[in-house]
Design an enzyme around this catalytic site. Structure first.
Site, PDB file in Angstrom:
ATOM      1  CB  SER A  82     -12.447   0.162 -11.492  1.00 41.78           C
ATOM      2  OG  SER A  82     -11.198  -0.300 -11.012  1.00 41.78           O
TER       3      SER A  82
ATOM      4  CG  HIS B  32      -0.782  -4.798  -1.544  1.00 44.91           C
ATOM      5  ND1 HIS B  32      -0.158  -3.861  -2.334  1.00 44.91           N
ATOM      6  CD2 HIS B  32       0.099  -5.840  -1.436  1.00 44.91           C
ATOM      7  CE1 HIS B  32       1.033  -4.290  -2.674  1.00 44.91           C
ATOM      8  NE2 HIS B  32       1.215  -5.498  -2.149  1.00 44.91           N
TER       9      HIS B  32
END
Length: 219
Positions: A15, A125
């Site tokens: 995605s 992250h």
């Protein structure tokens, strides 16, 4: 000026890769093309998303099978795997490498090889930098949610950062905070995190490319 050349590393759904693809196509990331998508998982759906882009499948398992099942053997397999991955990446002459849901920790020798070629590598992250470094590494969202449930924190977030030898400790390019809501489930938190990620991966890639181009002008 020729388009900036982006290599994207993925491990799963893709995605975030899709967000970068859309941004390159629309010009939100200007004058840039994804030249290859590489996955460490053969059935990663991200490879299907990238069906109109050159792709590669580079699996660690076959390297592990060539070495003893010992800590030393696993490390030797990782070293060889990442040396080969660096060579595969550099054959395409990318300007930048983007880890967009890449789930393997890279080796120092891999980073050295890219650095020698002056190819920066950035990563998404799902945690904040600095004082929240206890959420470096895998399962960051789950661990942050557990800490919230225990009353230890009130927010989490995401960052796009440069990749260095220390896991998730590279200089942040952008950060986005997310406040926890009382009573929300882990799935609801993950959904809100992913929505932040799709925006941040685009903005972070754009900034990193601009930084690279500016550095070249000043060199």
């Amino acid at each position: 000026m020729p388009p900036s050349r982006i290599t994207v590393l993925i491990s799963g759904n893709g995605s975030n890769l899709q967000a970068i693809m859309d941004a390159c196509r629309s010009g939100i990331i200007p004058n840039a093309n994804i030249i290859r998508v590489i996955s460490n998982r053969e059935k990663a759906y991200g490879l299907e998303r990238a069906k109109n882009i050159p792709t590669g499948y580079h699996n660690l398992l076959k390297y592990k099978k060539q070495h003893p099942a010992t800590p030393e053997g696993v490390e030797a397999a990782r070293e060889t795997y990442f040396q080969d991955l660096a060579s595969i990446i550099l054959e395409d002459r990318p300007d930048i490498v983007v880890c967009a849901g890449w789930m393997l920790i890279v080796t120092s020798s891999f980073l050295d090889k890219l650095a020698a070629a002056k190819v920066p590598i950035i990563n998404l992250h799902p945690a904040l930098p600095g004082g929240r470094s206890e959420f470096n590494g895998i399962n960051a969202i789950e661990r942050a949610y557990e800490a919230f449930q225990q009353g230890k924190i009130k927010k989490t977030g995401i960052m796009i950062h440069y990749v260095i030898k220390e896991v998730d400790e590279g200089a942040p390019i952008i950060t986005r905070e997310l406040l926890f809501k009382e009573g929300e489930s882990l799935n609801e938190v993950e959904t809100r995190i992913h929505e932040l990620e799709w925006q941040a991966i685009v903005e972070g890639t754009k900034i990193a490319i601009n930084n690279l181009l500016q550095a070249r002008v000043e060199a």
